[in-house]
Design a protein around this motif. Sequence first.
Motif, mmCIF file in Angstrom:
data_model
loop_
_atom_site.group_PDB
_atom_site.id
_atom_site.type_symbol
_atom_site.label_atom_id
_atom_site.label_comp_id
_atom_site.label_asym_id
_atom_site.label_seq_id
_atom_site.Cartn_x
_atom_site.Cartn_y
_atom_site.Cartn_z
ATOM 1 N N ILE A 36 38.952 47.609 47.489
ATOM 2 C CA ILE A 36 38.596 46.719 46.374
ATOM 3 C C ILE A 36 37.397 45.818 46.685
ATOM 4 O O ILE A 36 36.538 45.636 45.824
ATOM 5 C CB ILE A 36 39.817 45.881 45.919
ATOM 6 N N PRO A 37 37.242 45.246 47.896
ATOM 7 C CA PRO A 37 36.069 44.398 48.135
ATOM 8 C C PRO A 37 34.735 45.137 47.973
ATOM 9 O O PRO A 37 33.710 44.511 47.725
ATOM 10 C CB PRO A 37 36.253 43.934 49.585
ATOM 11 N N LYS A 38 34.738 46.457 48.074
ATOM 12 C CA LYS A 38 33.508 47.235 47.919
ATOM 13 C C LYS A 38 33.260 47.643 46.467
ATOM 14 O O LYS A 38 32.204 48.158 46.149
ATOM 15 C CB LYS A 38 33.575 48.486 48.796
ATOM 16 N N TYR A 39 34.246 47.441 45.604
ATOM 17 C CA TYR A 39 34.146 47.864 44.207
ATOM 18 C C TYR A 39 33.447 46.811 43.362
ATOM 19 O O TYR A 39 33.587 45.624 43.591
ATOM 20 C CB TYR A 39 35.532 48.079 43.613
ATOM 21 N N SER A 40 32.745 47.288 42.357
ATOM 22 C CA SER A 40 32.281 46.398 41.296
ATOM 23 C C SER A 40 33.357 46.439 40.217
ATOM 24 O O SER A 40 34.225 47.318 40.215
ATOM 25 C CB SER A 40 30.951 46.888 40.730
ATOM 26 N N VAL A 41 33.301 45.524 39.274
ATOM 27 C CA VAL A 41 34.294 45.506 38.209
ATOM 28 C C VAL A 41 34.190 46.781 37.376
ATOM 29 O O VAL A 41 35.200 47.339 36.930
ATOM 30 C CB VAL A 41 34.194 44.228 37.345
ATOM 31 N N VAL A 42 32.979 47.288 37.216
ATOM 32 C CA VAL A 42 32.777 48.517 36.446
ATOM 33 C C VAL A 42 33.430 49.701 37.158
ATOM 34 O O VAL A 42 34.124 50.511 36.530
ATOM 35 C CB VAL A 42 31.265 48.775 36.215
ATOM 36 N N LYS A 43 33.231 49.794 38.467
ATOM 37 C CA LYS A 43 33.829 50.892 39.224
ATOM 38 C C LYS A 43 35.347 50.797 39.199
ATOM 39 O O LYS A 43 36.039 51.809 39.071
ATOM 40 C CB LYS A 43 33.325 50.909 40.661
ATOM 41 N N LEU A 44 35.890 49.593 39.326
ATOM 42 C CA LEU A 44 37.334 49.411 39.249
ATOM 43 C C LEU A 44 37.863 49.882 37.901
ATOM 44 O O LEU A 44 38.882 50.576 37.830
ATOM 45 C CB LEU A 44 37.721 47.949 39.492
ATOM 46 N N SER A 68 35.349 38.508 40.922
ATOM 47 C CA SER A 68 34.640 38.156 42.161
ATOM 48 C C SER A 68 35.514 37.318 43.083
ATOM 49 O O SER A 68 35.543 37.536 44.296
ATOM 50 C CB SER A 68 33.356 37.385 41.842
ATOM 51 N N GLU A 69 36.220 36.375 42.505
ATOM 52 C CA GLU A 69 37.111 35.528 43.318
ATOM 53 C C GLU A 69 38.279 36.349 43.871
ATOM 54 O O GLU A 69 38.684 36.164 45.023
ATOM 55 C CB GLU A 69 37.637 34.363 42.480
ATOM 56 N N LEU A 70 38.789 37.288 43.084
ATOM 57 C CA LEU A 70 39.852 38.175 43.555
ATOM 58 C C LEU A 70 39.362 39.022 44.726
ATOM 59 O O LEU A 70 40.034 39.141 45.747
ATOM 60 C CB LEU A 70 40.345 39.078 42.425
ATOM 61 N N LYS A 71 38.159 39.589 44.585
ATOM 62 C CA LYS A 71 37.569 40.391 45.663
ATOM 63 C C LYS A 71 37.428 39.580 46.943
ATOM 64 O O LYS A 71 37.760 40.045 48.032
ATOM 65 C CB LYS A 71 36.171 40.899 45.257
ATOM 66 N N TYR A 72 36.950 38.365 46.815
ATOM 67 C CA TYR A 72 36.763 37.492 47.977
ATOM 68 C C TYR A 72 38.108 37.202 48.661
ATOM 69 O O TYR A 72 38.215 37.249 49.883
ATOM 70 C CB TYR A 72 36.076 36.190 47.553
ATOM 71 N N SER A 73 39.140 36.941 47.868
ATOM 72 C CA SER A 73 40.459 36.662 48.430
ATOM 73 C C SER A 73 41.048 37.895 49.107
ATOM 74 O O SER A 73 41.677 37.792 50.155
ATOM 75 C CB SER A 73 41.409 36.172 47.342
ATOM 76 N N ILE A 74 40.816 39.066 48.527
ATOM 77 C CA ILE A 74 41.283 40.306 49.147
ATOM 78 C C ILE A 74 40.568 40.517 50.469
ATOM 79 O O ILE A 74 41.183 40.905 51.472
ATOM 80 C CB ILE A 74 41.083 41.506 48.197
#
Length: 144
Positions: A36-44, A68-74
């Motif tokens: 998930i940290p490597k994904y963009s919202v579009v790719k997700l 973005s905040e979710l990605k950072y926390s992950i």
Amino acid sequence: MEYKVINLLQTRELKAKFTKSEESILDFIEKNFDKIPKYSVVKLCEEAYASQASVNRVCKKLGFKGFSELKYSIEQDLEKMESSKSLSINNTFFYIENINFQDVQGIAEVIKENRKILIYGLGASQITASYLQRQLLYLGFQAI
């Protein structure tokens, strides 16, 4: 160790109610947590077959301002997991390197002579103590 996201995903103890599509997004994030940290919202959205609005709703229901905040926390959770894993590996190597085999040999000889053994374990150690007791019983020792 306190994780922000993985505990939420695994326990699903959230106050907010999730729709079926939001649940499928949560399932996708949990299954692909390390990606998930490597994904963009579009790719997700493409991978999870969801809309951006659904992804943003899920993020907000999880307590984040956005994806973005979710990605950072992950990413922080993954770093904590990796450091915890490294610490456990280093501790294991430390204990293995510091085993005094002469003492172990002496203990083995005392056990052979007496053949009566009292093993004590509390909490997680109780599982190991029970296993050791069972193995010693198989070998003919009196183990409690």
